[in-house]
Enzyme design. Structure first.
Site, PDB file in Angstrom:
ATOM      1  N   GLY A 758      41.058 -17.099 -21.609  1.00  0.00           N
ATOM      2  CA  GLY A 758      40.269 -18.203 -20.797  1.00  0.00           C
ATOM      3  C   GLY A 758      39.575 -17.515 -19.766  1.00  0.00           C
ATOM      4  CB  THR A 781      46.076 -21.696 -26.614  1.00  0.00           C
ATOM      5  OG1 THR A 781      45.535 -22.995 -26.041  1.00  0.00           O
ATOM      6  CG2 THR A 781      47.266 -22.296 -27.531  1.00  0.00           C
ATOM      7  CB  CYS A 782      44.409 -21.136 -21.351  1.00  0.00           C
ATOM      8  SG  CYS A 782      43.376 -22.809 -21.881  1.00  0.00           S
ATOM      9  CB  ILE A 783      47.014 -17.085 -20.499  1.00  0.00           C
ATOM     10  CG1 ILE A 783      48.401 -18.013 -20.772  1.00  0.00           C
ATOM     11  CG2 ILE A 783      46.223 -17.457 -19.339  1.00  0.00           C
ATOM     12  CD1 ILE A 783      49.495 -17.990 -19.344  1.00  0.00           C
TER      13      ILE A 783
END
Length: 815
Positions: A758, A781-783
């Protein structure tokens, strides 16, 4: 009493303030910071009310020049808040122009805030401050956009003021340019200063006075505007582009036959640049033994800058070149040598010492030429310049290809020039070209901390999973293109999740939908793995609109470094790049037909009686028709002499003309986000890598670029079991795992080390979670984080992982 006076001054309660000051002996009563009511009145309130309050306090005897504890006067505060009317009142009534104890002046504050109107007032009372503003263009600590804003306002006041600003900026730019051409100056600092000043100069030049009453047309028509006196562009009938400047309505920039003593400052700099390049070209052609030892002269200069003043490399020949300039700049004349000296170094040493400096001046020259041209048109003068110095510029680039990335931006904006250097550009490493691509793609865009989470709720793309293609097409077509370039935020209707992972899933799903047979946009090629535009896509009445949307999606994905789960035929990648197709590309859609074309090329067809003509039978809207390959093709026989042309025209018909509307619509959408000049940095194979990533998942690379947190370490049994499971599951399940954790089913070029999160590059990460029975792995999912429970055995780990992959790889919440 002090508190009441200050409160009334802050809030602009002039009537009450007037009554109150009648009953106080000292209107300059101070607060803890040493500020009087006049100080606070000068920085607060609406213009009209504020000005009235200030006048009231001054009429009551307030000290107009009283400093607070930091040395700031009322005028200082008025300028710090852009209070033009207040500043004018203070100056009219005798306010002194004083800095604070740190040396910060009222003008510094005006420029820092971009307060052009207040700067104008200061200059009216202190004309010397005009040159101070011009000199501020060299201060890297000041924001360039604020300086532009101030100078833009000042230039709008009158034609004479506009020309004065341009001339002053040109003089400063020339001084910096000649310093840059001297080896005694610091390259980085001088280069940045020159390009900064030239950018500001070009911005002011383009704006021009806006007053309709000045009687001067500042557009591209007319030949009497004094703007051409600042720097001239010669009327050039360029042999490359065949451009007639008269037809471009640019007569106002026509050649002005000026004498040396009336030459404008920038022309002197361009003349020095030209002579430097001519000298280097001459040296390149000379035999090493006979060459002039320029190097020894240049090196000698390095010790001449004892007083901090940059000395130009050579004295000018001929009278009056610089002495008449107000800046006192002396022109660099590399050919004005007292005589030849014995050679002590190869000419290549001269190039290595001067190439970066000369290239920066070339960039400045390009910027100045370009700002005089209509958008999208390259200056004939600059094209002539490049053609003239072609060999030297190629020598620069060959020795240090990074010069292309740093200074030769003009290559991207002019196809004629790009073609001259393309072989050098394509020889650079793919990684370097990728960095150059993204650097230029995002240049000029404001820095954004959106991370796909825009502040405005209206900027979120709200799409429906059950109609994702149509709903996405609708919202993207309505969205602001500039905002989409800066960042994307997607939310699925009825779901809470929003972030980088959701965006990646959106691209993944759409890339599959683009080739969905239901839309009839693309057909599968002969190899069964790649796709080609469908020549019969017209069966879908919205096909061209959808092709445009498909181009937008791929352009957006490339813009934001998001991978798409789709592979196209080599010929379609060529269409995106503007590369002509050849007969070998036909094999992707019709291998047998490609073999026939190959046979024609390989064999003598003179006596075979094929009776081929330059026309072919093809499907046109569902019916077979004879289509000429060129005008009158039906009556032109294919012979041994023209068979190569026949094969090329057949190829173009099958691979290009048959799908030209589809290609055009796709490129229309794609070019909204990716300029055609930038994408041509790559070939068709590299474009596939950029768009779709690596087709194989390298588990060893995956392991190598994985991090562990929350208690896990590489040697832990659970981690050992996990990687053993990953190595033994199917390739499809590995893709599901990758998508489950990162939101993408593809690995970017360069492997797992280049996976994006992200906020930039983010390694695949495994975090420990306490185990409870039947607990499934989850992900952020962002990291790129897999939250893996501490399973008691390898079997349980594999079972729970596969359940999560097959049941939980789609859909996101805010967990």
């Amino acid at each position: 009493m002090a508190a009441q006076i200050h409160w009334l001054a802050v809030n602009g309660r002039t009537e009450l303030l007037h009554d109150l000051v009648q009953h106080v002996s000292d209107v300059d009563v101070e607060d803890a910071m040493g500020q009087t009511a006049l100080h606070v009145a000068c920085q607060n309130g609406h213009k009209t009310v504020n000005s009235t309050t200030v006048q009231c306090l001054l009429d009551s005897g307030a000290d107009i020049n009283r400093p607070n504890v930091s040395g700031a006067t009322p005028l200082y505060f008025a300028c710090s808040h852009g209070q033009r009317d207040t500043a004018q009142i203070l100056l009219l009534r005798g306010a002194k122009y004083l800095p604070d104890k740190n040396g910060v002046t009222p003008l510094d504050l005006c420029v820092q805030g971009g307060y052009g109107e207040t700067c104008e007032v200061l200059i009216q009372y202190h004309p010397r401050l005009f040159q101070t503003i011009i000199q501020m263009t060299q201060n890297e600590d000041l924001r360039e956009n604020m300086l532009r804003q101030v100078l833009e306002h000042l230039s709008q006041q009158s034609e004479s003021q506009y020309l004065k600003i341009l001339t002053s900026l040109a003089e400063v730019a020339t001084t910096n340019g000649h310093k840059l051409l001297s080896l005694s100056s610091n390259y980085d600092a001088q280069m940045k200063s020159l390009l900064r000043i030239v950018r500001i100069f070009c911005h002011v030049f383009r704006i021009g006075p806006s007053s309709p009453s000045n009687g001067i047309d500042m557009g591209y028509n007319g030949n009497k505007t004094p703007r051409s006196q600042v720097f001239k562009v010669r009327k050039v009938y360029d042999v490359v582009r065949k451009i007639d400047v008269k037809e471009m309505n640019l007569t106002k920039h026509a050649f002005i036959n000026q004498k040396p003593h009336t030459q404008n400052p920038l022309e002197l700099l361009w003349h020095s640049l030209d002579e430097w390049l001519v000298l280097i070209a001459t040296e390149l052609m000379k035999n090493k033994k006979d060459s002039t030892d320029i190097t020894s002269i240049l090196l000698k200069q390095k010790g001449q800058d004892q007083d901090g003043t940059s000395i130009p490399p050579f004295e000018p020949s001929g009278p009056g070149s610089y002495e008449n300039l107000s800046t006192g700049t002396r022109e660099s004349k590399p050919d004005a040598l007292g005589g030849k000296q014995e050679a002590s170094a190869d000419c290549q040493d001269v190039i290595s010492m001067t190439a970066n400096r000369l290239s920066a001046v070339i960039q400045a020259f390009y910027m100045c030429c370009s700002c005089q041209m209509p958008p999208g048109m390259t200056s004939p003068r600059f094209i002539e310049f490049v053609c003239k110095h072609d060999e030297v510029l190629k020598c620069f680039v060959n020795r240090n290809p990074k010069i292309i990335f740093d200074h030769f931006h003009f290559l991207l904006e002019c196809p004629e020039l790009m073609s001259r250097f393309m072989h050098i550009i394509k020889a650079q490493p793919f990684k370097d070209r990728c960095e150059w691509f993204y650097e230029h793609l995002h240049s000029g865009q404001p820095d954004s901390d959106m991370v796909h989470r825009p502040v405005n709720e209206n900027d979120i793309l709200l799409v429906h999973r059950d109609s994702i293609f149509r709903s996405s097409c609708e919202v993207v077509s309505k969205a602001n293109c500039a905002k989409l370039k800066q960042g994307i935020a997607v939310r699925f209707h009825g779901e809470e999740g929003m972030g980088q992972g959701v965006v990646r899933e959106w691209f993944d799903i759409l890339s599959n939908e683009i080739v969905n047979p239901d839309y009839a946009l693309f057909t599968q090629s002969a190899d069964g793995t790649t796709f080609q535009p469908n020549s019969n896509s017209y069966v879908n009445p919205d096909h061209l609109n959808y092709f445009r949307f498909a181009g937008q999606i791929l352009g957006l994905a490339l813009n934001h470094r998001q991978l798409v789960n789709i592979y196209f035929t080599r010929s379609f990648y060529k269409h995106i790049l503007g590369i002509p197709v050849n007969y070998q590309d036909v094999a992707s859609i019709d291998p047998e037909y490609a073999k026939n074309l190959q046979w024609i090329l390989d064999n003598d067809i003179s006596d075979l009686g094929l009776e081929l003509t330059f026309s072919v039978e093809t499907d046109v809207f569902g019916a077979m028709e004879e289509v000429p390959l060129k005008p009158g093709g039906g009556s032109i026989l294919v012979t041994q002499n023209n068979k190569a042309e026949y094969v090329q025209l057949v190829t173009e018909l099958r691979m290009t003309r048959a799908i030209q509307p589809q290609i055009n619509a796709f490129l229309q959408g794609f070019h909204m986000f990716i300029p055609p000049s930038l994408i041509q940095l790559f070939d068709e194979y590299e474009l596939e890598l950029l768009l779709s990533g690596m087709p194989e998942i390298d588990v060893s690379d995956w392991i190598k670029n994985t991090e562990y947190t929350s208690g896990y370490e590489r040697e832990d049994p659970v981690i050992q079991w996990f990687w053993e499971v990953v190595e033994n599951i199917t390739p499809e399940e590995r893709v599901l795992l990758l998508q489950f954790v990162t939101g993408s089913s593809r690995v970017p070029h360069g492997g797992f080390a280049n996976i994006m999160g992200g906020s930039g590059l983010q390694n695949f990460t495994i975090a420990a979670v306490p185990y409870t029975p039947n607990l499934l792995p989850t992900s952020s999912t962002c990291i790129n984080m897999l939250k893996l429970p501490e399973y008691p055995s390898k079997e349980i780990l594999k079972d729970r992982l596969l359940v999560a992959l097959h049941c939980g790889s789609y859909g996101y919440t805010m967990a």
